[in-house]
Design an enzyme around this catalytic site. Structure first.
Site, PDB file in Angstrom:
ATOM      1  N   GLY A   1       0.906  -1.187  -0.103  1.00 27.20           N
ATOM      2  CA  GLY A   1      -0.047  -0.139  -0.064  1.00 27.20           C
ATOM      3  C   GLY A   1       0.865   1.136   0.069  1.00 27.20           C
ATOM      4  N   GLN A   2       0.113   2.573  -0.362  1.00 23.52           N
ATOM      5  CA  GLN A   2       0.850   3.669  -0.348  1.00 23.52           C
ATOM      6  C   GLN A   2       0.063   4.674   0.633  1.00 23.52           C
ATOM      7  OE1 GLN A   2       3.476   4.693  -2.169  1.00 23.52           O
ATOM      8  NE2 GLN A   2       3.485   6.726  -1.185  1.00 23.52           N
ATOM      9  N   GLY A   3       0.736   5.464   1.619  1.00 27.35           N
ATOM     10  CA  GLY A   3       0.167   6.231   2.480  1.00 27.35           C
ATOM     11  C   GLY A   3       0.867   7.732   2.293  1.00 27.35           C
ATOM     12  N   GLY A   4       0.122   8.393   3.315  1.00 30.20           N
ATOM     13  CA  GLY A   4       0.722   9.807   3.307  1.00 30.20           C
ATOM     14  C   GLY A   4       2.051   9.788   4.002  1.00 30.20           C
TER      15      GLY A   4
ATOM     16  N   GLY B   1       4.399   7.326   3.605  1.00 34.91           N
ATOM     17  CA  GLY B   1       5.493   6.242   3.031  1.00 34.91           C
ATOM     18  C   GLY B   1       4.646   5.119   2.377  1.00 34.91           C
ATOM     19  N   SER B   2       5.432   4.169   1.861  1.00 43.44           N
ATOM     20  CA  SER B   2       5.074   2.829   1.088  1.00 43.44           C
ATOM     21  C   SER B   2       5.106   1.849   1.881  1.00 43.44           C
ATOM     22  CB  SER B   2       5.821   2.684  -0.273  1.00 43.44           C
ATOM     23  OG  SER B   2       5.202   3.932  -1.028  1.00 43.44           O
ATOM     24  N   VAL B   3       4.262   0.876   2.047  1.00 44.73           N
ATOM     25  CA  VAL B   3       4.361  -0.434   2.750  1.00 44.73           C
ATOM     26  C   VAL B   3       4.586  -1.482   1.925  1.00 44.73           C
ATOM     27  CG1 VAL B   3       3.182  -2.013   4.277  1.00 44.73           C
ATOM     28  CG2 VAL B   3       2.789   0.645   4.339  1.00 44.73           C
TER      29      VAL B   3
ATOM     30  N   ASP C   1      -6.302   8.618  16.250  1.00 49.39           N
ATOM     31  CA  ASP C   1      -6.792   8.296  15.059  1.00 49.39           C
ATOM     32  C   ASP C   1      -7.503   6.854  14.972  1.00 49.39           C
ATOM     33  OD1 ASP C   1      -7.482   9.032  12.395  1.00 49.39           O
ATOM     34  OD2 ASP C   1      -5.764   8.056  11.321  1.00 49.39           O
TER      35      ASP C   1
END
Length: 345
Positions: free
Chosen positions: A27-30, A32-34, A144
């Site tokens: 996945g890709q998030g705010g 970084g990438s996993v 969160d």
């Protein structure tokens, strides 16, 4: 021995080897990438988040904070296996959660879990959050809590994840600076927006957990823009009306409500009380979820269930930093969601 002293430190070359040159992206998030990886010996499946952007802390601070998080060991909290801090390259290495995140199950068109299982999952989440609040050397406020940040292991045991917005505070510190307040729209406690509702504290996580409970009970998001009419659009309001109709002669859906569904709804409504002082602590929430439904009383009407707006509050416009964080997380929600961890800042 490694578990006793904290997370392992990896060289960047180790990270490359573990992820097979970043071959399997999850996945890709705010932040970084996993990537999925395998840790030898033992073939331990892990998830590696490569952090992007400049960090607010230097290398020593990053290592200190990561070490604190890495010493957390609880069955309902995702475990940080290790980290990498090599010049500008930083990574977090977590245990891999094969079942993905809770949202893809509770918002499914098919009823995935029985009520007993949902209650069990709710209890596990509550215990994980309570551990962060009370069981650590430093109090950890998550900021969160939402279905997307609850991951499930192979046995569907829930684990609280994503400490990107978490902060460490001494348990005797009652005041949290507003700069620390982050979250996702739909789960943010009122005091995160206006101090007229109280100070930011562990009760802010309680509010978010209450919104999560209501979504678990309803099998839908609390705010449904596609609802046929406005009375059905906001689920907490609908649930409160149904629960309070028991004392009237009106025909209600309450008779068709499962006892455990009713419990999740009542506890959720207690958690989303507008004033933080009116909400239970997470330890009290655990007691409520472990007890019987007949012992629970329907709470006072939460403000968001009112038809009239709260006096003196004209609107709930999100501060720019909260909106930005929310937008980053919306990007995350589009991912495979197997392991969307945010960096610990």
């Amino acid at each position: 021995m490694q578990q006793m002293i904290g997370p392992m430190r990896f060289a960047y070359t180790d990270i490359i080897a573990i992820t097979s040159h970043f071959r399997d992206k999850l996945g890709q998030g705010g932040y970084g990438s996993v990537y999925k990886g395998v840790l030898l010996p033992g073939n331990l499946h892990i998830a590696v988040k490569m952090l992007t952007g400049s960090s607010s802390c230097n290398g020593d601070e990053f290592i200190s904070e990561v070490s604190t998080i890495g010493r957390i060991h609880h069955v309902n909290v995702v475990h940080l296996v290790g980290f990498c801090s090599e010049e500008m390259r930083r990574a977090l290495v977590y245990e891999f959660m094969p079942r993905g995140s809770l949202d893809k199950y509770i918002f499914s068109s098919e009823k995935t879990f029985s009520w007993d299982k949902l209650n069990e999952i709710a209890l596990g989440i509550a215990r994980g959050i309570n551990y962060l609040h009370q069981g650590c050397e430093m109090q950890i406020l998550h900021f969160d809590i939402k279905p997307h940040n609850i991951l499930l292991d192979e046995n569907f045991v829930p684990k609280v994840a994503d400490f990107g917005l978490a902060k460490l505070y001494p348990r005797d510190k009652s005041f949290v600076p507003v700069s620390a307040a982050r979250g996702t729209i739909g789960y943010i406690a009122p005091e995160m927006i206006s101090r007229s509702f109280g100070v930011i504290s562990s009760k802010s996580d309680v509010y978010s957990f209450g919104m999560l409970l209501l979504e678990m009970a309803g099998g839908r998001r609390n705010a449904d823009p596609n609802a046929a009419n406005s009375s059905q659009a906001y689920y907490p309001s609908r649930v409160y009306r149904e629960l309070t109709r028991r004392e009237t002669s009106e025909i209600s859906d309450i008779a068709d409500m499962h006892e455990l569904e009713k419990k999740l709804c009542i506890v959720g409504l207690w958690c989303i009380q507008m004033r933080s002082c009116d909400r239970p602590t997470m330890s009290e929430v655990i007691e409520m979820l472990e007890g019987g439904t007949n012992e629970l009383q329907v709470p006072p009407r939460p403000f968001f269930c009112d038809d009239e707006q709260f006096p003196g509050v004209e609107s709930y416009n999100m501060p720019s930093d909260l909106t930005a964080i929310s937008e980053e997380h919306e990007d995350d929600d589009d991912d495979e969601s197997i392991c969307l961890f945010e960096s610990y800042q």
